[in-house]
Design an enzyme around this catalytic site. Structure first.
Site, mmCIF file in Angstrom:
data_model
loop_
_atom_site.group_PDB
_atom_site.id
_atom_site.type_symbol
_atom_site.label_atom_id
_atom_site.label_comp_id
_atom_site.label_asym_id
_atom_site.label_seq_id
_atom_site.Cartn_x
_atom_site.Cartn_y
_atom_site.Cartn_z
ATOM 1 N N LEU A 274 0.639 4.664 6.960
ATOM 2 C CA LEU A 274 0.062 3.382 7.334
ATOM 3 C C LEU A 274 -0.516 3.516 8.742
ATOM 4 O O LEU A 274 0.036 4.238 9.565
ATOM 5 C CB LEU A 274 1.124 2.278 7.287
ATOM 6 C CG LEU A 274 1.730 1.972 5.910
ATOM 7 C CD1 LEU A 274 2.877 0.976 6.030
ATOM 8 C CD2 LEU A 274 0.680 1.450 4.941
ATOM 9 N N GLU B 60 6.141 -7.084 8.550
ATOM 10 C CA GLU B 60 5.158 -7.072 7.466
ATOM 11 C C GLU B 60 5.666 -6.224 6.302
ATOM 12 O O GLU B 60 5.533 -6.592 5.139
ATOM 13 C CB GLU B 60 3.813 -6.556 8.007
ATOM 14 C CG GLU B 60 2.576 -7.076 7.254
ATOM 15 C CD GLU B 60 2.438 -6.519 5.875
ATOM 16 O OE1 GLU B 60 2.130 -7.288 4.935
ATOM 17 O OE2 GLU B 60 2.635 -5.302 5.698
HETATM 18 N N1 FOL Z 1 1.340 -4.220 1.272
HETATM 19 C C1 FOL Z 1 1.617 -4.780 2.450
HETATM 20 N N2 FOL Z 1 1.501 -6.098 2.605
HETATM 21 N N3 FOL Z 1 2.041 -4.053 3.480
HETATM 22 C C2 FOL Z 1 2.225 -2.707 3.361
HETATM 23 O O1 FOL Z 1 2.631 -2.062 4.338
HETATM 24 C C3 FOL Z 1 1.935 -2.064 2.138
HETATM 25 N N4 FOL Z 1 2.119 -0.721 1.989
HETATM 26 C C4 FOL Z 1 1.851 -0.188 0.806
HETATM 27 C C5 FOL Z 1 1.391 -0.994 -0.231
HETATM 28 N N5 FOL Z 1 1.215 -2.298 -0.084
HETATM 29 C C6 FOL Z 1 1.492 -2.862 1.102
HETATM 30 C C7 FOL Z 1 2.058 1.274 0.593
HETATM 31 N N6 FOL Z 1 2.829 1.924 1.620
HETATM 32 C C8 FOL Z 1 6.918 1.325 2.133
HETATM 33 C C9 FOL Z 1 6.226 2.186 2.970
HETATM 34 C C10 FOL Z 1 4.864 2.367 2.780
HETATM 35 C C11 FOL Z 1 4.187 1.698 1.764
HETATM 36 C C12 FOL Z 1 4.887 0.837 0.955
HETATM 37 C C13 FOL Z 1 6.253 0.653 1.147
HETATM 38 C C14 FOL Z 1 8.380 1.135 2.333
HETATM 39 O O2 FOL Z 1 9.044 1.862 3.041
HETATM 40 N N7 FOL Z 1 8.935 0.091 1.692
HETATM 41 C C15 FOL Z 1 10.324 -0.317 1.783
HETATM 42 C C16 FOL Z 1 10.479 -1.218 3.003
HETATM 43 C C17 FOL Z 1 11.700 -0.873 3.765
HETATM 44 C C18 FOL Z 1 11.713 -1.623 5.091
HETATM 45 O O3 FOL Z 1 11.929 -2.850 5.070
HETATM 46 O O4 FOL Z 1 11.471 -0.990 6.117
HETATM 47 C C19 FOL Z 1 10.675 -1.141 0.536
HETATM 48 O O5 FOL Z 1 11.847 -1.101 0.143
HETATM 49 O O6 FOL Z 1 9.786 -1.823 0.027
#
Ligand code: FOL
Length: 187
Positions: free
Chosen positions: A25, A32
């Site tokens: 990202l 967010e």
């Molecule tokens: N949509 C939005 N609104 N923001 C984003 O950052 C996003 N990112 C992606 C797709 N749609 C998005 C793709 N990239 C995680 C990291 C990168 C990613 C998507 C998800 C991730 O680590 N998700 C964890 C969050 C943990 C935390 O709270 O730090 C999860 O469990 O969803």
């Protein structure tokens, strides 16, 4: 004919329409990412779960300790990966429509509440041009970031709707980065 399974798309986009840089990202906005997690996990029926569909680069862009995304059925789209390249609980399909048809066919359908398209560019483009696409959950980040991947043009058939009760209203800010949650729906 039975009712077609639909999906929503979720993305964070900066001023210059960027979504990623060098497999990551372009920004660090914890609140967010929490919104992403909360929104894609949210279910009303506790016997069901949501699905997160993503391309190969998006899957491997998620930090290793955060993937597969917990509490969601993870589906990766790739024509080059093999099943052995992914954990046993991650499903692999060659394209979005084949993944959706799998979710529709089997008894799996009753176990699924919402399907979320989580990127990247290629998958977003295929998603927005599909009749299955219901809503776009777009976070508009009000800054310019260096990016090497971009959000495709939004078809003119999408209109802004008033946000969910679960979506924070107005301009948000973290570490001096201003951003706003928007929801668009296909007319
Ligand atoms: N949509 C939005 N609104 N923001 C984003 O950052 C996003 N990112 C992606 C797709 N749609 C998005 C793709 N990239 C995680 C990291 C990168 C990613 C998507 C998800 C991730 O680590 N998700 C964890 C969050 C943990 C935390 O709270 O730090 C999860 O469990 O969803």
């Amino acid at each position: 004919c039975k009712k077609m399974l639909k999906f929503n798309l979720i993305v964070a986009v900066c001023d210059n329409f960027g979504i990623g840089i060098r497999g990551d990202l372009p920004w660090q906005i914890k609140s967010e990412l929490k919104y992403f997690s909360r929104t894609t996990k949210r279910i009303s029926d506790p016997t069901k779960r949501n699905v997160a569909i993503m391309g190969r680069r998006t899957y491997f862009g998620i930090p290793a300790n955060k993937r597969p995304l917990p509490e969601r059925l993870n589906i990766v789209l790739s024509t080059t990966l093999k099943h052995d390249d992914l954990p046993d609980d991650v499903l692999l399909f060659p394209n979005l429509e084949s993944a959706m048809q799998h979710l529709e066919s089997v008894d799996l359908k009753d176990e699924i509440e919402n399907v979320w398209i989580v990127g990247g560019s290629g998958v977003y483009a295929e998603a927005m041009s599909s009749p299955r696409c219901h809503r776009l959950y777009i976070t508009k980040i009000q800054q310019h970031f260096e990016c090497d991947t971009f959000f495709p043009n939004i078809p003119a058939s999408f209109r802004e709707v008033s946000p969910d009760t679960d979506t924070p209203l107005g301009v948000q800010e973290e570490n001096g980065i201003k951003y706003e949650y928007k929801i668009l729906e296909k007319q």
